[in-house]
Design a protein around this motif. Structure first.
Motif, PDB file in Angstrom:
ATOM      1  N   VAL A 255       0.819  -1.231   0.000  1.00  0.00           N
ATOM      2  CA  VAL A 255       0.000   0.000   0.000  1.00  0.00           C
ATOM      3  C   VAL A 255       0.846   1.271   0.000  1.00  0.00           C
ATOM      4  N   THR A 256       2.177   1.135   0.072  1.00  0.00           N
ATOM      5  CA  THR A 256       3.034   2.321   0.037  1.00  0.00           C
ATOM      6  C   THR A 256       3.314   2.700  -1.413  1.00  0.00           C
ATOM      7  N   ARG A 257       3.127   3.956  -1.719  1.00  0.00           N
ATOM      8  CA  ARG A 257       3.295   4.406  -3.103  1.00  0.00           C
ATOM      9  C   ARG A 257       4.783   4.429  -3.486  1.00  0.00           C
ATOM     10  N   PRO A 258       5.070   4.420  -4.788  1.00  0.00           N
ATOM     11  CA  PRO A 258       6.462   4.574  -5.203  1.00  0.00           C
ATOM     12  C   PRO A 258       7.080   5.843  -4.601  1.00  0.00           C
ATOM     13  N   GLY A 259       8.268   5.675  -4.042  1.00  0.00           N
ATOM     14  CA  GLY A 259       8.943   6.804  -3.406  1.00  0.00           C
ATOM     15  C   GLY A 259       8.527   7.034  -1.968  1.00  0.00           C
ATOM     16  N   GLY A 260       7.592   6.220  -1.471  1.00  0.00           N
ATOM     17  CA  GLY A 260       7.105   6.397  -0.112  1.00  0.00           C
ATOM     18  C   GLY A 260       8.014   5.759   0.921  1.00  0.00           C
ATOM     19  N   SER A 261       7.548   5.802   2.180  1.00  0.00           N
ATOM     20  CA  SER A 261       8.380   5.343   3.295  1.00  0.00           C
ATOM     21  C   SER A 261       7.599   4.422   4.214  1.00  0.00           C
ATOM     22  N   ILE A 262       8.313   3.452   4.762  1.00  0.00           N
ATOM     23  CA  ILE A 262       7.768   2.600   5.825  1.00  0.00           C
ATOM     24  C   ILE A 262       8.697   2.731   7.019  1.00  0.00           C
ATOM     25  N   VAL A 263       8.117   3.040   8.184  1.00  0.00           N
ATOM     26  CA  VAL A 263       8.901   3.064   9.419  1.00  0.00           C
ATOM     27  C   VAL A 263       8.480   1.849  10.238  1.00  0.00           C
ATOM     28  N   GLN A 264       9.452   0.972  10.543  1.00  0.00           N
ATOM     29  CA  GLN A 264       9.160  -0.250  11.284  1.00  0.00           C
ATOM     30  C   GLN A 264       9.280   0.030  12.774  1.00  0.00           C
ATOM     31  N   VAL A 265       8.141   0.095  13.450  1.00  0.00           N
ATOM     32  CA  VAL A 265       8.107   0.417  14.878  1.00  0.00           C
ATOM     33  C   VAL A 265       8.027  -0.865  15.702  1.00  0.00           C
ATOM     34  N   GLY A 266       7.195  -1.804  15.267  1.00  0.00           N
ATOM     35  CA  GLY A 266       7.031  -3.064  15.991  1.00  0.00           C
ATOM     36  C   GLY A 266       8.252  -3.951  15.817  1.00  0.00           C
ATOM     37  N   ILE A 267       8.566  -4.708  16.862  1.00  0.00           N
ATOM     38  CA  ILE A 267       9.672  -5.669  16.791  1.00  0.00           C
ATOM     39  C   ILE A 267       9.175  -6.906  16.044  1.00  0.00           C
ATOM     40  N   LEU A 268       9.943  -7.314  15.045  1.00  0.00           N
ATOM     41  CA  LEU A 268       9.538  -8.426  14.170  1.00  0.00           C
ATOM     42  C   LEU A 268      10.140  -9.738  14.665  1.00  0.00           C
ATOM     43  N   PRO A 269       9.619 -10.867  14.173  1.00  0.00           N
ATOM     44  CA  PRO A 269      10.285 -12.143  14.450  1.00  0.00           C
ATOM     45  C   PRO A 269      11.728 -12.086  13.932  1.00  0.00           C
ATOM     46  N   ASP A 270      12.595 -12.871  14.551  1.00  0.00           N
ATOM     47  CA  ASP A 270      14.000 -12.843  14.139  1.00  0.00           C
ATOM     48  C   ASP A 270      14.177 -13.273  12.684  1.00  0.00           C
ATOM     49  N   GLN A 271      13.314 -14.170  12.222  1.00  0.00           N
ATOM     50  CA  GLN A 271      13.389 -14.591  10.824  1.00  0.00           C
ATOM     51  C   GLN A 271      12.004 -14.505  10.214  1.00  0.00           C
ATOM     52  N   ASN A 277      10.610  -7.481  -3.125  1.00  0.00           N
ATOM     53  CA  ASN A 277      10.935  -6.710  -4.327  1.00  0.00           C
ATOM     54  C   ASN A 277      10.131  -5.430  -4.521  1.00  0.00           C
ATOM     55  N   PRO A 278       8.911  -5.316  -3.973  1.00  0.00           N
ATOM     56  CA  PRO A 278       8.248  -4.009  -4.077  1.00  0.00           C
ATOM     57  C   PRO A 278       9.088  -2.885  -3.472  1.00  0.00           C
ATOM     58  N   LEU A 279       9.886  -3.229  -2.432  1.00  0.00           N
ATOM     59  CA  LEU A 279      10.776  -2.228  -1.834  1.00  0.00           C
ATOM     60  C   LEU A 279      11.759  -1.712  -2.878  1.00  0.00           C
ATOM     61  N   VAL A 280      12.263  -2.638  -3.684  1.00  0.00           N
ATOM     62  CA  VAL A 280      13.269  -2.272  -4.700  1.00  0.00           C
ATOM     63  C   VAL A 280      12.618  -1.490  -5.828  1.00  0.00           C
ATOM     64  N   THR A 281      11.556  -2.084  -6.403  1.00  0.00           N
ATOM     65  CA  THR A 281      11.024  -1.504  -7.640  1.00  0.00           C
ATOM     66  C   THR A 281      10.241  -0.220  -7.387  1.00  0.00           C
ATOM     67  N   LYS A 282       9.670  -0.084  -6.189  1.00  0.00           N
ATOM     68  CA  LYS A 282       8.934   1.160  -5.884  1.00  0.00           C
ATOM     69  C   LYS A 282       9.825   2.166  -5.155  1.00  0.00           C
ATOM     70  N   GLU A 283      11.096   1.813  -4.958  1.00  0.00           N
ATOM     71  CA  GLU A 283      12.052   2.718  -4.303  1.00  0.00           C
ATOM     72  C   GLU A 283      11.522   3.202  -2.957  1.00  0.00           C
ATOM     73  N   ILE A 284      11.092   2.234  -2.145  1.00  0.00           N
ATOM     74  CA  ILE A 284      10.549   2.551  -0.826  1.00  0.00           C
ATOM     75  C   ILE A 284      11.696   2.676   0.172  1.00  0.00           C
ATOM     76  N   THR A 285      11.609   3.667   1.016  1.00  0.00           N
ATOM     77  CA  THR A 285      12.550   3.788   2.135  1.00  0.00           C
ATOM     78  C   THR A 285      11.978   3.016   3.316  1.00  0.00           C
ATOM     79  N   TYR A 286      12.730   2.035   3.806  1.00  0.00           N
ATOM     80  CA  TYR A 286      12.277   1.192   4.923  1.00  0.00           C
ATOM     81  C   TYR A 286      13.230   1.438   6.068  1.00  0.00           C
ATOM     82  N   ARG A 287      12.705   1.974   7.152  1.00  0.00           N
ATOM     83  CA  ARG A 287      13.584   2.456   8.215  1.00  0.00           C
ATOM     84  C   ARG A 287      13.138   1.913   9.559  1.00  0.00           C
ATOM     85  N   GLY A 288      14.076   1.568  10.395  1.00  0.00           N
ATOM     86  CA  GLY A 288      13.763   1.144  11.754  1.00  0.00           C
ATOM     87  C   GLY A 288      13.688   2.328  12.695  1.00  0.00           C
TER      88      GLY A 288
END
Ligand code: ZN
Length: 344
Positions: A255-271, A277-288
Motif C-alpha cells: 500500500v506504500t506508493r512509489p517513493g514512499g516510506s515505511i517506518v518499522q516500529v514493531g519488533i519483528l520475528p527474528d526470521q 521486491n516491491p521495496l526495490v522496484t517502488k524505491e521505498i525507504t524502509y527504516r527502523g
C-alpha cells in the motif's frame, strides 16, 4: 517499600525492599502510576522476547510518573514535591553512540525494567525509585499522573515519526492499533499529516481509531481489506508498522506508493520470509526506529499542554496489589489499550 517482582513467568510477588537513598545528582521519586507495556507483557508471559531472557527475578515497569520525594546533593533541576515523568533511559554518555548524539543506541544502556543487561536493571513497579535529576522530567499541574506515565510510549512514537519524512500533507497509515499504534496516530497528526488511517484485527482498537479521528480504519482480519489502497501501486505516502507481524509488513509494501516510506516500529520475528521486491522496484525507504532521545522531554511538554491528549488510550487503572488482574486485563485487546498500575 513494596516492590512488584516478576520471579518467573506468570509469578508476580510483592516484596519488601529498602527505600533507596538518592546520591549526588540523583532524586528519589515516589511512584504514583506505572503503565504496562508490551515488553512487560512479554516478560510476564514468556520471560522475555527475541534473544532477551530473564535470568533472575526482576522488577518490571518503565512507563512511570510520580512526585519527587527527596533530592541528593547538588540537584538543581527539580525539588521535593515536583510532579514528574520518569525517563527510564540512562545512557553511559561516553561510548561512540553517546558521543555521536545517539544515546538511544548506547553500548552500555541502563534501561529500567530491562533484562538486556546482566545483572538486570530493575524497573519502576515499586513505591520509590532513585534516578538522575535529568531523568525526572517535570509535568504540568493540570494533568493526571496517569497521563504523565504515557510520556515514555509517546516518546517512542515521536521518535518513530522523526525517523520518517516530513509528514506535512501526507497520507499516513498506522498498522496495528495497540498503545503504540494509537500514540503514533496522535504523533503523526501533530506532525501535520493530512490524514492518518489505521489497521487492526480487533474491533475494540478499530473503534478507538475512529474515536481518535482516523480517516479510515481497516479490519485486516478480512481478506482484501486494503485492496483499494493497493491500487495505483499503493496510495499511502508513509506507513508506520506498529504490529510487528510479517503479514503487516507485506501489506505495508503493497500500500506504500512509489517513493514512499515505511517506518518499522514493531519488533519483528527474528526470521521471516516476505516478497521484498516491491521495496526495490517502488524505491521505498524502509527504516527502523528504536526507543527515543530528546523526544521524552517533548512528550512531557505535549502531554502537559494536552497538545497531545492521551486520556482516550488509558483503559483502566488497578492497584499494584492487583497486578495479576491488571496483566490479565491488558491481555484483552478488545477492551484494553493502555493499562495503569497505581502505587499511590
Ligand atoms: Zn553510551
Amino acid at each position: 517499600m513494596k516492590a512488584l517482582v516478576l520471579q518467573e513467568p506468570h509469578r508476580l510477588t510483592i516484596e519488601d525492599r529498602p527505600i533507596p537513598e538518592p546520591g549526588p545528582g540523583e532524586v528519589r521519586v515516589r511512584i504514583h502510576r506505572g503503565g504496562i507495556c508490551g515488553s512487560d507483557m512479554h516478560y510476564f508471559h514468556h520471560g522475555g522476547f527475541g534473544v532477551v531472557r530473564m535470568k533472575a527475578p526482576m522488577v518490571l515497569g518503565h512507563e512511570l510518573a510520580g512526585v519527587v520525594d527527596a533530592t541528593g546533593a547538588g540537584v538543581t533541576a527539580v525539588t521535593e514535591g515536583d510532579r514528574v515523568a520518569v525517563n527510564p533511559s540512562l545512557a553511559c554518555g561516553a561510548c561512540a553512540y553517546c558521543r555521536a548524539g545517539m544515546p538511544r543506541q548506547c553500548s552500555d544502556m541502563r534501561f529500567m525494567g530491562s533484562a538486556m543487561r546482566d545483572p538486570h536493571v530493575d524497573g519502576g513497579f515499586r513505591e520509590y525509585v532513585v534516578v538522575t535529576e535529568q531523568q525526572a522530567v517535570p509535568v504540568g499541574d493540570g494533568i493526571g499522573l496517569d497521563e504523565a506515565a504515557v510520556c515514555e510510549p509517546l516518546a517512542v512514537c515521536l521518535h518513530a515519526v522523526s525517523q520518517g519524512p516530513d509528514l506535512s500533507g501526507k497520507r499516513v497509515l498506522v498498522t496495528g492499533f495497540g498503545p503504540i499504534g494509537a500514540l503514533t496516530l496522535l504523533a503523526a497528526r501533530h506532525a501535520g499529516a493530512a490524514s492518518v488511517s489505521a489497521t487492526d484485527v480487533a474491533a475494540g482498537p478499530l473503534a478507538l481509531a475512529g474515536q481518535l479521528g482516523a480517516a479510515a480504519s481497516y479490519d485486516v482480519s478480512v481478506p482484501g481489506a486494503l485492496a483499494e489502497e493497493e491500487k495505483d501501486r499503493g496510495r499511502f505516502d508513509v506507513v508506520f508498522e506498529c504490529s510487528g507481524h510479517p503479514s503487516a509488513v507485506q501489506s505495508a509494501l503493497a500500500v506504500t506508493r512509489p517513493g514512499g516510506s515505511i517506518v518499522q516500529v514493531g519488533i519483528l520475528p527474528d526470521q521471516m520470509t516476505l516478497p521484498f521486491n516491491p521495496l526495490v522496484t517502488k524505491e521505498i525507504t524502509y527504516r527502523g526506529t528504536f526507543r527515543f532521545d530528546r523526544e521524552f522531554n517533548q512528550a512531557a511538554a505535549l502531554i502537559s499542554s494536552r497538545a497531545i491528549d492521551v486520556r482516550p488510550i488509558i483503559s483502566g487503572t488497578f492497584p499494584f496489589t492487583e497486578a495479576d488482574a491488571a496483566f490479565a486485563f491488558a491481555q484483552d485487546r478488545q477492551r484494553a489499550i493502555k493499562v495503569m498500575l497505581e502505587f499511590a
